[in-house]
Design a protein around this motif. Structure first.
Motif, PDB file in Angstrom:
ATOM      1  N   SER A 279      69.129  63.296  -3.029  1.00 21.41           N
ATOM      2  CA  SER A 279      69.959  64.283  -3.716  1.00 21.41           C
ATOM      3  C   SER A 279      69.143  65.512  -4.101  1.00 21.41           C
ATOM      4  CB  SER A 279      70.583  63.662  -4.974  1.00 21.41           C
ATOM      5  OG  SER A 279      71.400  62.560  -4.655  1.00 21.41           O
ATOM      6  N   ILE A 280      67.926  65.275  -4.629  1.00 18.74           N
ATOM      7  CA  ILE A 280      67.078  66.389  -5.073  1.00 18.74           C
ATOM      8  C   ILE A 280      66.652  67.247  -3.886  1.00 18.74           C
ATOM      9  CG2 ILE A 280      64.850  66.975  -6.096  1.00 18.74           C
ATOM     10  CD1 ILE A 280      65.175  64.413  -7.841  1.00 18.74           C
ATOM     11  N   LEU A 281      66.145  66.609  -2.837  1.00 13.90           N
ATOM     12  CA  LEU A 281      65.626  67.365  -1.695  1.00 13.90           C
ATOM     13  C   LEU A 281      66.745  67.968  -0.858  1.00 13.90           C
ATOM     14  CD1 LEU A 281      62.678  65.042  -0.614  1.00 13.90           C
ATOM     15  CD2 LEU A 281      62.559  67.184  -1.870  1.00 13.90           C
ATOM     16  N   GLY A 282      67.853  67.252  -0.736  1.00 12.34           N
ATOM     17  CA  GLY A 282      68.996  67.772   0.012  1.00 12.34           C
ATOM     18  C   GLY A 282      69.896  68.672  -0.800  1.00 12.34           C
ATOM     19  N   LYS A 313      57.948  70.337  -6.742  1.00 14.91           N
ATOM     20  CA  LYS A 313      57.050  69.252  -7.169  1.00 14.91           C
ATOM     21  C   LYS A 313      57.355  67.979  -6.396  1.00 14.91           C
ATOM     22  CE  LYS A 313      54.703  71.056 -10.719  1.00 14.91           C
ATOM     23  NZ  LYS A 313      53.221  71.064 -10.813  1.00 14.91           N
ATOM     24  N   VAL A 314      58.637  67.667  -6.244  1.00 15.28           N
ATOM     25  CA  VAL A 314      59.033  66.456  -5.519  1.00 15.28           C
ATOM     26  C   VAL A 314      58.655  66.584  -4.046  1.00 15.28           C
ATOM     27  CG1 VAL A 314      60.991  65.033  -4.819  1.00 15.28           C
ATOM     28  CG2 VAL A 314      60.900  65.960  -7.139  1.00 15.28           C
ATOM     29  N   LEU A 327      58.030  60.400 -11.348  1.00 15.68           N
ATOM     30  CA  LEU A 327      59.008  61.476 -11.290  1.00 15.68           C
ATOM     31  C   LEU A 327      59.192  62.100 -12.677  1.00 15.68           C
ATOM     32  CD1 LEU A 327      60.490  62.555  -8.828  1.00 15.68           C
ATOM     33  CD2 LEU A 327      62.471  61.189  -9.469  1.00 15.68           C
ATOM     34  N   ASP A 328      59.140  61.277 -13.712  1.00 11.24           N
ATOM     35  CA  ASP A 328      59.189  61.801 -15.084  1.00 11.24           C
ATOM     36  C   ASP A 328      57.980  62.690 -15.375  1.00 11.24           C
ATOM     37  OD1 ASP A 328      61.589  60.921 -16.257  1.00 11.24           O
ATOM     38  OD2 ASP A 328      60.796  58.906 -16.531  1.00 11.24           O
ATOM     39  N   GLU A 329      56.818  62.299 -14.854  1.00 10.54           N
ATOM     40  CA  GLU A 329      55.620  63.117 -15.049  1.00 10.54           C
ATOM     41  C   GLU A 329      55.779  64.489 -14.399  1.00 10.54           C
ATOM     42  OE1 GLU A 329      52.249  60.989 -13.603  1.00 10.54           O
ATOM     43  OE2 GLU A 329      52.485  59.329 -15.014  1.00 10.54           O
ATOM     44  N   GLU A 330      56.348  64.520 -13.202  1.00 11.85           N
ATOM     45  CA  GLU A 330      56.567  65.800 -12.531  1.00 11.85           C
ATOM     46  C   GLU A 330      57.562  66.660 -13.307  1.00 11.85           C
ATOM     47  OE1 GLU A 330      54.697  66.833 -10.427  1.00 11.85           O
ATOM     48  OE2 GLU A 330      53.927  65.197  -9.202  1.00 11.85           O
ATOM     49  N   ASN A 333      55.775  68.208 -16.175  1.00  8.72           N
ATOM     50  CA  ASN A 333      54.947  69.341 -15.782  1.00  8.72           C
ATOM     51  C   ASN A 333      55.759  70.635 -15.681  1.00  8.72           C
ATOM     52  OD1 ASN A 333      52.667  67.722 -15.577  1.00  8.72           O
ATOM     53  ND2 ASN A 333      53.027  67.250 -13.418  1.00  8.72           N
ATOM     54  N   VAL A 334      57.030  70.495 -15.363  1.00  8.97           N
ATOM     55  CA  VAL A 334      57.899  71.671 -15.246  1.00  8.97           C
ATOM     56  C   VAL A 334      58.462  72.078 -16.606  1.00  8.97           C
ATOM     57  CG1 VAL A 334      60.086  72.520 -14.285  1.00  8.97           C
ATOM     58  CG2 VAL A 334      58.509  71.214 -12.844  1.00  8.97           C
ATOM     59  N   MET A 335      58.869  71.084 -17.405  1.00  5.43           N
ATOM     60  CA  MET A 335      59.576  71.369 -18.655  1.00  5.43           C
ATOM     61  C   MET A 335      58.649  71.499 -19.863  1.00  5.43           C
ATOM     62  SD  MET A 335      62.628  71.473 -17.469  1.00  5.43           S
ATOM     63  CE  MET A 335      63.590  71.560 -18.985  1.00  5.43           C
ATOM     64  N   ASN A 336      57.397  71.021 -19.717  1.00  2.00           N
ATOM     65  CA  ASN A 336      56.440  71.003 -20.834  1.00  2.00           C
ATOM     66  C   ASN A 336      56.898  70.108 -21.976  1.00  2.00           C
ATOM     67  OD1 ASN A 336      54.624  72.846 -19.568  1.00  2.00           O
ATOM     68  ND2 ASN A 336      55.955  74.536 -20.184  1.00  2.00           N
ATOM     69  N   PHE A 337      57.724  69.129 -21.669  1.00  2.00           N
ATOM     70  CA  PHE A 337      58.140  68.112 -22.620  1.00  2.00           C
ATOM     71  C   PHE A 337      58.085  66.758 -21.920  1.00  2.00           C
ATOM     72  CE2 PHE A 337      60.359  71.755 -24.609  1.00  2.00           C
ATOM     73  CZ  PHE A 337      59.955  71.588 -25.929  1.00  2.00           C
ATOM     74  N   ASP A 338      57.855  65.711 -22.711  1.00  2.00           N
ATOM     75  CA  ASP A 338      57.889  64.363 -22.147  1.00  2.00           C
ATOM     76  C   ASP A 338      59.304  64.017 -21.713  1.00  2.00           C
ATOM     77  OD1 ASP A 338      55.215  64.074 -22.641  1.00  2.00           O
ATOM     78  OD2 ASP A 338      55.454  62.943 -24.499  1.00  2.00           O
ATOM     79  N   SER A 339      59.411  63.071 -20.769  1.00  2.00           N
ATOM     80  CA  SER A 339      60.722  62.636 -20.299  1.00  2.00           C
ATOM     81  C   SER A 339      60.685  61.167 -19.900  1.00  2.00           C
ATOM     82  CB  SER A 339      61.164  63.475 -19.093  1.00  2.00           C
ATOM     83  OG  SER A 339      62.303  62.900 -18.479  1.00  2.00           O
ATOM     84  N   GLN A 340      61.772  60.479 -20.139  1.00  2.00           N
ATOM     85  CA  GLN A 340      61.966  59.114 -19.659  1.00  2.00           C
ATOM     86  C   GLN A 340      63.267  59.027 -18.857  1.00  2.00           C
ATOM     87  OE1 GLN A 340      61.842  56.598 -23.154  1.00  2.00           O
ATOM     88  NE2 GLN A 340      59.614  56.662 -23.253  1.00  2.00           N
ATOM     89  N   TYR A 341      63.749  60.188 -18.430  1.00  2.00           N
ATOM     90  CA  TYR A 341      65.060  60.222 -17.788  1.00  2.00           C
ATOM     91  C   TYR A 341      65.116  59.345 -16.544  1.00  2.00           C
ATOM     92  CZ  TYR A 341      69.396  61.975 -15.799  1.00  2.00           C
ATOM     93  OH  TYR A 341      70.658  62.059 -15.276  1.00  2.00           O
TER      94      TYR A 341
END
Length: 480
Positions: A279-282, A313-314, A327-330, A333-341
């Motif tokens: 979904s992300i790449l397409g 990044k992906v 993927l959360d780490e990437e 890196n973009v949002m400058n906030f931690d994520s667990q999404y």
């Protein structure tokens, strides 16, 4: 004494060096490699009544040892030509190509059949693999000495064919490896052939072919074959799809997932990552309804610039291992906030989990750090978990279907869950913007309302978020 100490340190250094050298040599001897070796291969398959007779040629082999993984159930495993340099590195036990200079090796083996092919048949993992190595390209010859007709599919592009009186021949080639071979009695005409996609069938819409081609080009996956016929029974393999034309929507999504599988190494316990990455790449929602919802929520939560940066990044992780946590780490890196999404949606499969970010700064209450408490950032606003924060401030929290009660010896609050108002110490206050929200079933308060209602000061630095109760500050000042 100093001389003895120096000698001891010198010996320790020498021993450490020897241990490292021994370990590195041992790792090399056991086939441990930072990156898998690559080679080219050519496979000749001859279909006969009693089995598939296979001649397997390996080219551009390195000089190191290669463990041979024979197909399960294969028999008559041998050198293709005894005494020839073409299998000079095949050891006596037949389990490996030993170290040597010969960069071309050829072997033969047979996959037995209990009976001749009549109904459709899928041969799973019928070809030899080399441990810790992968083929860059494959040339595939399919010869049918029984001349049973029908069609053979393996996922590679078919580039040649010849039919004679008692024999039929097909030539395939392409990037990567295929380890599945499929036959069906119905021969379906080819509708489209390209570097990334082959489609067999009739009445296929050009728009659908272009959609699949576009996805494959965007993701950069290996060639995929699609066989479409109203008589088909659904079959999804590693590099080909057998389906009915009426199910084209599902075919397009499956092609996207297959393309991702060929480009990423994804943990087995995170199967939905295939759909998310496709979904992300397409740049279109792929997968089940729940998986599509998770992607749409992600895209709606990022502005165009950050979404584009995240996709880059992906794309940069193609060819590598990629888990939900990475993927959360990437995203971080973009949002400058931690994520667990992605860990919540893809790993734990909580597909309705909201898109939110975690402020990585430590939270302090009256100078004392509250461990495991993180502010949540959603829609560019900060929210704080009520249970962890307000209870530390001396409040008790209870609720029912109508109201939320937050009470302390000095102040009591009641927040209506039905109408836009709250009551503090028997005085009612209306509001237009809700001061709290539930995130994944947990109560959070908006930072602005937290200051206003619960009388706290909030100061932020690069390292921390300091929350101080005004009453506590007054007490400290009075002591001074």
């Amino acid at each position: 004494m100093k001389i003895i100490l120096r000698i001891l340190l010198l010996l320790l250094g020498v021993n450490a060096g020897l241990l490292y050298l021994h370990y590195s040599q041992s790792a090399a001897a056991n086939g441990a490699k930072d990156h898998p070796d690559t080679y080219r291969q050519e496979i000749e398959v001859i279909n006969r009544a009693d089995g598939l007779y296979i001649r397997h040629h390996f080219y551009d082999l390195a000089t190191g040892r290669y463990e041979i993984i024979w197909p399960e159930g294969s028999v008559e495993q041998e050198c293709l030509t005894e005494g020839s340099v073409s299998c000079s590195r095949l050891n006596e036990a037949g389990i490996a190509f030993d170290e040597g200079e010969g960069d071309q090796q050829s072997i033969a083996y047979k996959i037995p059949k209990k009976e001749s092919l009549k109904d459709r048949k899928l041969f799973k993992r019928p070809f030899v693999l080399l441990q810790d190595a992968k083929p860059l390209t494959t040339v595939f010859h399919m010869t049918d000495e029984q001349n049973i007709g029908g069609m053979w599919v393996n996922g590679l592009e078919r580039v040649g064919k010849a039919d004679k009186e008692r024999i039929s021949y097909r030539l395939y080639r392409g990037v990567g490896f295929v380890n599945e071979l499929y036959w069906q009695p119905q021969d379906v005409p080819i509708a489209y052939s390209g570097n990334k996609l082959s489609v067999y069938g009739e009445g296929i819409k050009e728009k659908q072919i272009k959609e699949m081609e576009s996805i494959l080009e965007e993701i950069g996956g290996d060639h995929v074959s699609v066989v479409l016929s109203p008589l088909n029974k659904t079959l999804y393999a590693q590099r080909f799809v057998v389906e009915k034309p009426m199910n084209m929507d599902q075919v397009v999504k499956q092609v996207a997932r297959m393309s991702v599988q060929s480009r990423f190494m994804i943990p087995a316990n995170e199967p939905s990552m295939n759909s998310m990455l496709a979904s992300i790449l397409g740049d279109q929602a792929i997968g089940t309804k729940a998986e599509q919802g998770a992607f749409n929520r992600l895209k709606e939560s990022l502005d165009e610039k950050k979404y584009s940066a995240f996709r880059q990044k992906v794309r940069g992780r193609i060819g590598q291992e990629l888990s939900a946590a990475q993927l959360d780490e990437e995203l971080q890196n973009v949002m400058n906030f931690d994520s667990q999404y992605f860990q919540k949606t893809m790993h734990e499969q909580q597909y309705s989990y909201p898109f939110l970010l975690l402020d990585s700064r430590n939270v302090l209450l009256d100078g004392e750090e509250i461990k495991d408490l993180k502010a949540v950032v959603q829609d560019e606003k900060s929210f704080y978990p009520a249970d962890e924060l307000l209870t530390r401030m001396g409040y008790q929290i209870t609720s029912n279907d109508q109201s939320i009660y937050i009470e302390s010896p000095k102040r009591n609050y009641r927040f209506s869950r039905i109408e836009p108002f709250y009551v503090m110490n028997d005085r009612k206050y209306d509001y237009q913007e809700e001061p709290y929200k539930y995130i994944s079933g947990k109560l959070y308060f908006d930072e602005v309302w937290l200051r206003r209602i619960f009388l706290v000061l909030i100061e932020k630095s690069d390292e921390s978020i300091a929350i101080e109760q005004i009453e506590q500050l007054i007490k400290e000042m009075e002591k001074e």
